[in-house]
Design an enzyme around this catalytic site. Structure first.
Site, PDB file in Angstrom:
ATOM      1  N   ASN A  34      -5.623  -4.406  -2.150  1.00 37.38           N
ATOM      2  CA  ASN A  34      -5.441  -3.001  -2.488  1.00 37.38           C
ATOM      3  C   ASN A  34      -4.026  -2.476  -2.282  1.00 37.38           C
ATOM      4  OD1 ASN A  34      -8.083  -2.647  -3.361  1.00 37.38           O
ATOM      5  ND2 ASN A  34      -8.802  -2.285  -1.289  1.00 37.38           N
ATOM      6  N   CYS A  35      -3.097  -3.333  -1.946  1.00 37.15           N
ATOM      7  CA  CYS A  35      -1.706  -2.942  -1.742  1.00 37.15           C
ATOM      8  C   CYS A  35      -1.048  -2.663  -3.095  1.00 37.15           C
ATOM      9  CB  CYS A  35      -0.989  -4.085  -1.015  1.00 37.15           C
ATOM     10  SG  CYS A  35       0.791  -3.945  -0.969  1.00 37.15           S
ATOM     11  N   ASP A  36      -0.310  -1.552  -3.204  1.00 38.71           N
ATOM     12  CA  ASP A  36       0.358  -1.198  -4.464  1.00 38.71           C
ATOM     13  C   ASP A  36       1.360  -2.255  -4.902  1.00 38.71           C
ATOM     14  OD1 ASP A  36      -1.083   1.140  -4.743  1.00 38.71           O
ATOM     15  OD2 ASP A  36       0.462   2.400  -3.812  1.00 38.71           O
ATOM     16  N   LYS A  64      -0.494  -5.067  -6.466  1.00 38.24           N
ATOM     17  CA  LYS A  64      -0.965  -4.729  -7.809  1.00 38.24           C
ATOM     18  C   LYS A  64       0.159  -4.921  -8.828  1.00 38.24           C
ATOM     19  CE  LYS A  64      -4.511  -1.581  -6.167  1.00 38.24           C
ATOM     20  NZ  LYS A  64      -4.932  -0.183  -6.010  1.00 38.24           N
TER      21      LYS A  64
END
Length: 121
Positions: free
Chosen positions: A9-11, A14
């Site tokens: 879920n880390c930007d 992504k």
């Protein structure tokens, strides 16, 4: 096969996934928040690129550590802390079949990586 290590879920992760997908790079994903990371892998990475390159000192996890925990002086202490707090490991870490390591989101480096591995752009 290329393996990308990080937290789903880390930007930054992504963005890395999107870049790899856009450039047709086949990879497997290892979520060290869910699956953990063994000390042998962290020691090998630390020997290859230095443990200071792996510890994320800009994130909230680092800021929440005590001053004593932040005063890391050895590779073993760094590895122990990264195992205890996987969010401390800079993201992403990309490891190729040949053992080449790419740490962080650096698309210029990724382009070089694609060229050296022969993956079509």
């Amino acid at each position: 096969m290329t393996t990308i290590y990080g937290i789903k879920n880390c930007d930054t992760m992504k963005k890395a996934f999107a870049w790899l997908d856009e450039h047709g790079v086949a990879y497997t994903f290892h979520d060290y928040k869910k699956a953990g990371i063994d000390s042998g892998k962290l020691h090998a990475w630390s020997k290859a690129i230095g443990w200071k390159s792996l510890v994320n000192t800009r994130g909230t996890t680092w800021r929440k550590l005590s001053a004593e925990q932040q005063s890391i002086e050895t590779q073993s202490a760094a590895v122990q802390l990264m195992q205890e707090f996987p969010s401390l490991i800079r993201r992403p870490v990309i490891e190729t079949d040949s053992g080449q390591l790419l740490v962080g989101l650096d698309t210029t480096l990724y382009t070089s990586f694609l060229t050296t591995t022969g993956t079509p752009e």
